[in-house]
Design a protein around this motif. Sequence first.
Motif, PDB file in Angstrom:
ATOM      1  N   ASP A   6      61.971 -20.825  36.427  1.00 55.37           N
ATOM      2  CA  ASP A   6      61.681 -21.389  37.848  1.00 55.37           C
ATOM      3  C   ASP A   6      63.218 -21.569  38.742  1.00 55.37           C
ATOM      4  OD1 ASP A   6      60.943 -22.867  39.798  1.00 55.37           O
ATOM      5  OD2 ASP A   6      59.348 -23.667  38.910  1.00 55.37           O
ATOM      6  N   THR A  39      63.684 -25.506  39.729  1.00 58.24           N
ATOM      7  CA  THR A  39      64.066 -26.513  38.328  1.00 58.24           C
ATOM      8  C   THR A  39      65.121 -25.573  37.739  1.00 58.24           C
ATOM      9  OG1 THR A  39      61.843 -25.448  37.202  1.00 58.24           O
ATOM     10  CG2 THR A  39      61.788 -27.370  38.666  1.00 58.24           C
ATOM     11  N   SER A  95      63.006 -22.567  32.005  1.00 60.13           N
ATOM     12  CA  SER A  95      62.322 -21.851  31.679  1.00 60.13           C
ATOM     13  C   SER A  95      60.940 -22.557  31.340  1.00 60.13           C
ATOM     14  CB  SER A  95      62.926 -21.748  30.202  1.00 60.13           C
ATOM     15  OG  SER A  95      64.226 -21.097  30.535  1.00 60.13           O
ATOM     16  N   VAL A  96      59.856 -21.237  31.917  1.00 59.04           N
ATOM     17  CA  VAL A  96      58.321 -21.976  31.880  1.00 59.04           C
ATOM     18  C   VAL A  96      57.552 -20.555  31.259  1.00 59.04           C
ATOM     19  CG1 VAL A  96      58.770 -23.416  33.417  1.00 59.04           C
ATOM     20  CG2 VAL A  96      58.064 -20.748  34.113  1.00 59.04           C
ATOM     21  N   ARG A 123      51.895 -22.454  33.342  1.00 59.89           N
ATOM     22  CA  ARG A 123      51.909 -22.891  34.248  1.00 59.89           C
ATOM     23  C   ARG A 123      51.250 -23.294  35.049  1.00 59.89           C
ATOM     24  NH1 ARG A 123      56.817 -23.982  37.284  1.00 59.89           N
ATOM     25  NH2 ARG A 123      57.316 -25.052  35.797  1.00 59.89           N
ATOM     26  N   TYR A 124      50.316 -21.555  34.596  1.00 61.37           N
ATOM     27  CA  TYR A 124      49.276 -21.480  35.693  1.00 61.37           C
ATOM     28  C   TYR A 124      47.936 -21.919  34.938  1.00 61.37           C
ATOM     29  CZ  TYR A 124      53.448 -20.629  38.877  1.00 61.37           C
ATOM     30  OH  TYR A 124      54.738 -20.370  39.588  1.00 61.37           O
ATOM     31  N   ALA A 178      53.477 -16.906  42.302  1.00 62.85           N
ATOM     32  CA  ALA A 178      54.508 -16.757  41.479  1.00 62.85           C
ATOM     33  C   ALA A 178      55.125 -15.659  41.391  1.00 62.85           C
ATOM     34  CB  ALA A 178      54.034 -17.031  39.439  1.00 62.85           C
ATOM     35  N   VAL A 214      58.437 -13.456  40.964  1.00 60.57           N
ATOM     36  CA  VAL A 214      59.246 -13.176  39.205  1.00 60.57           C
ATOM     37  C   VAL A 214      60.158 -11.898  39.580  1.00 60.57           C
ATOM     38  CG1 VAL A 214      59.493 -12.437  37.248  1.00 60.57           C
ATOM     39  CG2 VAL A 214      57.341 -13.604  37.778  1.00 60.57           C
ATOM     40  N   ASP A 272      56.412 -20.967  44.250  1.00 50.42           N
ATOM     41  CA  ASP A 272      56.870 -20.361  43.642  1.00 50.42           C
ATOM     42  C   ASP A 272      58.020 -19.046  42.569  1.00 50.42           C
ATOM     43  OD1 ASP A 272      55.911 -23.006  42.749  1.00 50.42           O
ATOM     44  OD2 ASP A 272      54.675 -22.470  41.441  1.00 50.42           O
ATOM     45  N   MET A 297      60.420 -17.210  40.505  1.00 56.09           N
ATOM     46  CA  MET A 297      61.491 -16.923  39.388  1.00 56.09           C
ATOM     47  C   MET A 297      61.959 -15.687  38.908  1.00 56.09           C
ATOM     48  SD  MET A 297      58.580 -19.692  38.392  1.00 56.09           S
ATOM     49  CE  MET A 297      56.958 -20.515  38.587  1.00 56.09           C
TER      50      MET A 297
END
Length: 195
Positions: free
Chosen positions: A47, A50, A53-54, A59-60, A99, A101, A123, A125
């Motif tokens: 992420d 922050t 590692s998520v 997370r979702y 998200a 990515v 977000d 990633m």
Amino acid sequence: MRISRQWLLVSVIVAGLALGVAAMVAFRPQTDQVVIGAHAPDFTVVDLGTGDSVSLRDRYRHTVTLINIWATWCVPCRLEMPSMQRAYARLKPRGFRIAAVSIDEGPPDDVRKFVREMGLTFDIMQDRSTLIQQQFQLTGVPESFLMDQNGVIMKREIGAREWDSPVTLALINRLLDEAGAPPAPAQDTVGTSER
């Protein structure tokens, strides 16, 4: 006596082969197809907000989420980002998540610079290993997966899309309704009456 030893040796070999085949079946890699109606694969990414590692699945969990896999060097990715931002801004009050990515192999600051230039607030990633491409069985970037609140893929898009089109907003609103999301604000009725 000699024949019994041969049969014992054959039995040991056959048992060993059977055990080997059973182990291969039990420990084979997952090859489930990433298709509409299947659960989205889990994958761990960084992420960029922050630095943590998520797990995408964790997370979702329990949210209607668009997973978009992209790169800063990808022209179609750049073209679709503004429509993603508009859809997110419109549906965030209902709990919609995005998200995005990045598969850029460079430093996170390069991706953050792109995000600032584009004015993105969802977000972001990064998967510098680019292994998410294999996990999600991509054909290229951008590629996107719209998931319901149970993590089931409801729409898979290859290439750039207008994420704030009336048809797409109607689909996302329907998924949000099914998830028990709060109603759309009074000024946002697009997609809620088209069922």
